[in-house]
Design an enzyme around this catalytic site. Structure first.
Site, PDB file in Angstrom:
ATOM      1  N   GLY A  30      -7.774   9.463  10.171  1.00  0.00           N
ATOM      2  CA  GLY A  30      -7.853   9.514  11.408  1.00  0.00           C
ATOM      3  C   GLY A  30      -9.013  10.563  11.927  1.00  0.00           C
TER       4      GLY A  30
ATOM      5  N   GLY B 274     -10.795   8.250   6.978  1.00  0.00           N
ATOM      6  CA  GLY B 274     -11.811   9.107   7.301  1.00  0.00           C
ATOM      7  C   GLY B 274     -13.103   8.447   7.933  1.00  0.00           C
TER       8      GLY B 274
ATOM      9  N   ASN C 152      -8.557   1.726  10.028  1.00  0.00           N
ATOM     10  CA  ASN C 152      -7.958   1.633  11.485  1.00  0.00           C
ATOM     11  C   ASN C 152      -8.271   2.208  12.617  1.00  0.00           C
ATOM     12  OD1 ASN C 152      -4.011   1.650  12.119  1.00  0.00           O
ATOM     13  ND2 ASN C 152      -5.900   0.862  13.191  1.00  0.00           N
TER      14      ASN C 152
ATOM     15  N   LYS D 209       0.879  -1.009  -0.126  1.00  0.00           N
ATOM     16  CA  LYS D 209      -0.114   0.145   0.166  1.00  0.00           C
ATOM     17  C   LYS D 209       0.797   1.346   0.046  1.00  0.00           C
ATOM     18  CE  LYS D 209      -3.019   2.874   2.646  1.00  0.00           C
ATOM     19  NZ  LYS D 209      -3.455   3.313   3.913  1.00  0.00           N
TER      20      LYS D 209
END
EC number: 2.8.1.10
Length: 264
Positions: free
Chosen positions: A167, A194, A215, A106
């Site tokens: 985040g 987001g 995450n 990624k």
């Protein structure tokens, strides 16, 4: 497994996955919580920040590979914390060494520490280099449809536009751009960054995204394991709603019961 799940698989770089939820491994209180949350999410692809997480770089310290074995999960090394194409390429090459030739990565190249928005110029440069070097690149980018198409044309195996800043938990801020990217893509499109709660994930899937990577939405919840379970269900519900096809929006009411054939 339902018939829908059997037939409707996510394919990335030639490999099929049942789960359309990809999860990160950072921000948990310890590796036990990481393992429990990942298991509850049902995710098959897990992303790991090579610059921050030990997967063998530091012998003697807790190793993520011990709690999330690579024979059970597809590892997706990421370049979180990189602010130049050179750093990102170097990090991917390190991941390839640590994971015995692993090439699925990624890519994210950040522009600044305040917004963590992608630096699109550096991202394009890194993507070109990595693809030429034999990497299968899943790329974090802005929600610009033109840029998303360019990254696809370079050879990225998946394009991952942000829903909102990393985040932030703000949810999808520009549905129309995400929809434009989805409708014109020939590679998987996964919302990355987001998402704040289950409804955000469901909306991304209802728009036609192939998956969602998250995450903080899980790790920063009051109960991360329970939130992981909620996200799994949201992804599945949103995908089924997309496949089913929502009713058209109407300006005026439409009675559920027919007027004709009533008894009185």
């Amino acid at each position: 497994m339902s018939q829908t799940e059997t037939q409707d698989l996510l394919t990335i770089a030639g490999r099929d996955y049942r789960s359309r939820l990809l999860v990160g491994t950072g921000k948990y209180k310890d590796l036990d919580e990481t393992r429990a949350a990942v298991e509850a999410s049902g995710a098959e692809i897990i992303t790991v920040a090579i610059r921050r997480t030990n997967i063998g770089q530091n012998p003697g310290e807790p190793n993520l590979l011990d709690v999330l074995p690579p024979d059970r999960y597809t590892y997706l090394p990421n370049t979180a914390g990189c602010y130049s194409a050179e750093d990102a390429v170097r990090t991917c090459r390190l991941a390839r060494e640590l994971l015995d030739g692993h090439t699925l990565v990624k890519l994210e190249v950040l522009g600044d520490e305040k917004t963590l928005y992608p630096d699109v110029v550096q991202t394009l440069a890194a993507a070109e280099t990595l693809v030429k070097d034999g990497f299968q690149v899943m790329v974090y980018t802005s929600d610009d449809p033109i840029l998303a198409k360019r990254l696809e044309e370079i050879g990225c195996v998946a394009v991952m536009p942000l829903a909102a800043p990393i985040g932030s938990g703000l949810g999808i801020q520009n549905r129309y751009n995400i929809l434009e990217i989805v409708e014109n893509a020939q590679v998987p499109i996964l919302v990355d960054a987001g998402v704040g709660t289950a409804s955000d994930a469901a909306i991304a899937m209802e728009l036609g995204c192939d998956g969602v990577l998250m995450n903080t939405a899980i790790a920063a919840a009051k109960n991360p394991v329970l939130m992981a379970s909620a996200m799994k269900k949201a992804i599945e519900a949103g995908r089924e709603a997309f496949l089913a096809g929502r009713m058209p929006r109407k300006r005026y009411a439409s009675a559920s019961s027919p007027v004709e054939g009533t008894f009185f």
